[in-house]
Design a protein around this motif. Structure first.
Motif, PDB file in Angstrom:
ATOM      1  N   THR A  58       0.810  -1.224   0.000  1.00  0.00           N
ATOM      2  CA  THR A  58       0.000   0.000   0.000  1.00  0.00           C
ATOM      3  C   THR A  58       0.840   1.271   0.000  1.00  0.00           C
ATOM      4  O   THR A  58       0.318   2.353  -0.223  1.00  0.00           O
ATOM      5  CB  THR A  58      -0.936   0.045   1.227  1.00  0.00           C
ATOM      6  N   GLY A  59       2.132   1.155   0.307  1.00  0.00           N
ATOM      7  CA  GLY A  59       2.985   2.342   0.385  1.00  0.00           C
ATOM      8  C   GLY A  59       2.742   3.143   1.649  1.00  0.00           C
ATOM      9  O   GLY A  59       3.137   4.301   1.737  1.00  0.00           O
ATOM     10  N   SER A  60       2.108   2.539   2.633  1.00  0.00           N
ATOM     11  CA  SER A  60       1.803   3.256   3.869  1.00  0.00           C
ATOM     12  C   SER A  60       2.870   2.980   4.920  1.00  0.00           C
ATOM     13  O   SER A  60       3.673   2.061   4.798  1.00  0.00           O
ATOM     14  CB  SER A  60       0.435   2.837   4.398  1.00  0.00           C
ATOM     15  N   TYR A  61       2.853   3.778   5.976  1.00  0.00           N
ATOM     16  CA  TYR A  61       3.808   3.632   7.072  1.00  0.00           C
ATOM     17  C   TYR A  61       3.207   2.759   8.164  1.00  0.00           C
ATOM     18  O   TYR A  61       2.030   2.874   8.481  1.00  0.00           O
ATOM     19  CB  TYR A  61       4.160   5.008   7.652  1.00  0.00           C
ATOM     20  N   VAL A  62       4.024   1.889   8.736  1.00  0.00           N
ATOM     21  CA  VAL A  62       3.599   1.050   9.849  1.00  0.00           C
ATOM     22  C   VAL A  62       3.905   1.811  11.137  1.00  0.00           C
ATOM     23  O   VAL A  62       5.075   2.020  11.481  1.00  0.00           O
ATOM     24  CB  VAL A  62       4.331  -0.313   9.848  1.00  0.00           C
ATOM     25  N   ALA A  63       2.865   2.259  11.813  1.00  0.00           N
ATOM     26  CA  ALA A  63       3.039   3.044  13.042  1.00  0.00           C
ATOM     27  C   ALA A  63       3.858   2.268  14.055  1.00  0.00           C
ATOM     28  O   ALA A  63       3.650   1.076  14.258  1.00  0.00           O
ATOM     29  CB  ALA A  63       1.684   3.410  13.631  1.00  0.00           C
ATOM     30  N   GLY A  64       4.820   2.958  14.682  1.00  0.00           N
ATOM     31  CA  GLY A  64       5.632   2.350  15.722  1.00  0.00           C
ATOM     32  C   GLY A  64       6.880   1.644  15.228  1.00  0.00           C
ATOM     33  O   GLY A  64       7.659   1.139  16.028  1.00  0.00           O
ATOM     34  N   HIS A  65       7.111   1.611  13.925  1.00  0.00           N
ATOM     35  CA  HIS A  65       8.295   0.941  13.370  1.00  0.00           C
ATOM     36  C   HIS A  65       9.579   1.698  13.717  1.00  0.00           C
ATOM     37  O   HIS A  65      10.644   1.102  13.799  1.00  0.00           O
ATOM     38  CB  HIS A  65       8.157   0.788  11.859  1.00  0.00           C
ATOM     39  N   HIS A  66       9.464   2.988  13.935  1.00  0.00           N
ATOM     40  CA  HIS A  66      10.600   3.821  14.315  1.00  0.00           C
ATOM     41  C   HIS A  66      10.316   4.485  15.661  1.00  0.00           C
ATOM     42  O   HIS A  66       9.168   4.602  16.061  1.00  0.00           O
ATOM     43  CB  HIS A  66      10.857   4.903  13.255  1.00  0.00           C
ATOM     44  N   SER A  67      11.389   4.913  16.326  1.00  0.00           N
ATOM     45  CA  SER A  67      11.245   5.559  17.628  1.00  0.00           C
ATOM     46  C   SER A  67      12.173   6.755  17.739  1.00  0.00           C
ATOM     47  O   SER A  67      13.211   6.825  17.067  1.00  0.00           O
ATOM     48  CB  SER A  67      11.574   4.582  18.762  1.00  0.00           C
ATOM     49  N   VAL A  68      11.791   7.663  18.624  1.00  0.00           N
ATOM     50  CA  VAL A  68      12.622   8.792  19.024  1.00  0.00           C
ATOM     51  C   VAL A  68      12.971   8.558  20.491  1.00  0.00           C
ATOM     52  O   VAL A  68      12.101   8.218  21.294  1.00  0.00           O
ATOM     53  CB  VAL A  68      11.876  10.131  18.858  1.00  0.00           C
ATOM     54  N   ILE A  69      14.245   8.719  20.832  1.00  0.00           N
ATOM     55  CA  ILE A  69      14.698   8.479  22.198  1.00  0.00           C
ATOM     56  C   ILE A  69      15.296   9.775  22.751  1.00  0.00           C
ATOM     57  O   ILE A  69      16.067  10.445  22.070  1.00  0.00           O
ATOM     58  CB  ILE A  69      15.753   7.359  22.243  1.00  0.00           C
ATOM     59  N   PRO A 150       7.399   5.868  20.302  1.00  0.00           N
ATOM     60  CA  PRO A 150       7.206   5.344  18.949  1.00  0.00           C
ATOM     61  C   PRO A 150       6.709   6.439  18.016  1.00  0.00           C
ATOM     62  O   PRO A 150       5.937   7.306  18.412  1.00  0.00           O
ATOM     63  CB  PRO A 150       6.158   4.256  19.135  1.00  0.00           C
ATOM     64  N   VAL A 151       7.175   6.390  16.780  1.00  0.00           N
ATOM     65  CA  VAL A 151       6.745   7.344  15.755  1.00  0.00           C
ATOM     66  C   VAL A 151       5.460   6.809  15.136  1.00  0.00           C
ATOM     67  O   VAL A 151       5.424   5.681  14.638  1.00  0.00           O
ATOM     68  CB  VAL A 151       7.844   7.516  14.679  1.00  0.00           C
ATOM     69  N   GLU A 152       4.412   7.605  15.190  1.00  0.00           N
ATOM     70  CA  GLU A 152       3.117   7.183  14.660  1.00  0.00           C
ATOM     71  C   GLU A 152       2.984   7.437  13.167  1.00  0.00           C
ATOM     72  O   GLU A 152       2.302   6.700  12.469  1.00  0.00           O
ATOM     73  CB  GLU A 152       1.983   7.895  15.405  1.00  0.00           C
ATOM     74  N   ASP A 153       3.635   8.479  12.669  1.00  0.00           N
ATOM     75  CA  ASP A 153       3.530   8.816  11.257  1.00  0.00           C
ATOM     76  C   ASP A 153       4.610   9.828  10.918  1.00  0.00           C
ATOM     77  O   ASP A 153       5.224  10.409  11.810  1.00  0.00           O
ATOM     78  CB  ASP A 153       2.150   9.392  10.945  1.00  0.00           C
ATOM     79  N   GLY A 154       4.842  10.041   9.654  1.00  0.00           N
ATOM     80  CA  GLY A 154       5.844  11.010   9.221  1.00  0.00           C
ATOM     81  C   GLY A 154       6.156  10.828   7.755  1.00  0.00           C
ATOM     82  O   GLY A 154       5.480  10.102   7.034  1.00  0.00           O
ATOM     83  N   SER A 155       7.223  11.469   7.326  1.00  0.00           N
ATOM     84  CA  SER A 155       7.659  11.401   5.939  1.00  0.00           C
ATOM     85  C   SER A 155       8.142   9.986   5.616  1.00  0.00           C
ATOM     86  O   SER A 155       9.074   9.479   6.240  1.00  0.00           O
ATOM     87  CB  SER A 155       8.796  12.401   5.716  1.00  0.00           C
ATOM     88  N   LEU A 156       7.524   9.353   4.622  1.00  0.00           N
ATOM     89  CA  LEU A 156       7.921   7.994   4.247  1.00  0.00           C
ATOM     90  C   LEU A 156       9.360   7.947   3.759  1.00  0.00           C
ATOM     91  O   LEU A 156      10.089   7.001   4.048  1.00  0.00           O
ATOM     92  CB  LEU A 156       6.982   7.439   3.181  1.00  0.00           C
ATOM     93  N   ASP A 157       9.786   8.984   3.032  1.00  0.00           N
ATOM     94  CA  ASP A 157      11.168   9.016   2.557  1.00  0.00           C
ATOM     95  C   ASP A 157      12.144   9.076   3.733  1.00  0.00           C
ATOM     96  O   ASP A 157      13.191   8.428   3.714  1.00  0.00           O
ATOM     97  CB  ASP A 157      11.397  10.206   1.620  1.00  0.00           C
TER      98      ASP A 157
END
Length: 174
Positions: A58-69, A150-157
């Motif tokens: 789908t080209g969508s982002y999977v919420a929580g795949h990345h994190s900010v610490i 966890p990062v919920e959404d953002g720039s896919l690139d």
């Protein structure tokens, strides 16, 4: 069901014990139970794979795949040392070193006033535990602040770039 035969009441079994009522053998139950346990054990892997497949299709982002610490450090040199070390070990894609912040906190029953340097780290969520353990081993504080969001959404690139820079497998600096 009951019926009368020669003046006596006999009980009629619709399904005799040796019929289909007990068609699954003990090894069959063991196999089914083992399969369910295997499915439960593999659930996190299967969930991750299905999320990645959905994301790819789908080209969508999977919420929580990345994190900010967030990591507080006592001074700029410690912050730079930890930040550079995280980068060299490919545990982080980016580290911001934010300038001095005024900090108030309870420590050993008393309110403390201090100035600290804040690290803002971006990484894969799968790396958070390893990163936390590493920072605890090199940080001068007895109980360093390590908070992950966890990062919920953002720039896919941008998220793809984090994935390119921070590999899934462990990395040792060269």
């Amino acid at each position: 069901m009951a019926f009368i035969h020669n003046g006596k009441m006999d009980w009629y079994q619709r399904y005799p014990k040796d019929s289909t009522a007990h068609s699954v053998s003990r090894p069959g139950y063991t196999f089914i139970l083992g399969g369910l346990l295997l499915l439960l054990a593999l659930y996190p892997v299967l969930k991750t794979l299905s999320n990645q497949l959905h994301s790819a299709l789908t080209g969508s982002y999977v919420a929580g795949h990345h994190s900010v610490i967030l990591i507080n450090c006592p001074n700029e040199q410690v912050a730079k040392d930890i930040g550079r070390s995280l980068m060299e070990r490919r545990m982080a894609a980016c580290v911001n070193i934010l300038p001095r912040t005024a900090t108030m906190y309870y420590w050993k029953g008393e309110i403390q006033d201090a100035t600290e340097i804040l690290l803002l780290v971006r990484t894969r969520t799968s790396k958070v535990q390893t990163l936390t353990e590493y920072v605890r081993s090199v940080h001068p504080y007895e109980n360093p602040e390590l908070l992950s969001f966890p990062v919920e959404d953002g720039s896919l690139d941008y998220m793809k770039w984090i994935d390119e820079v921070v590999p899934d497998q462990p990395h040792t600096p060269t």
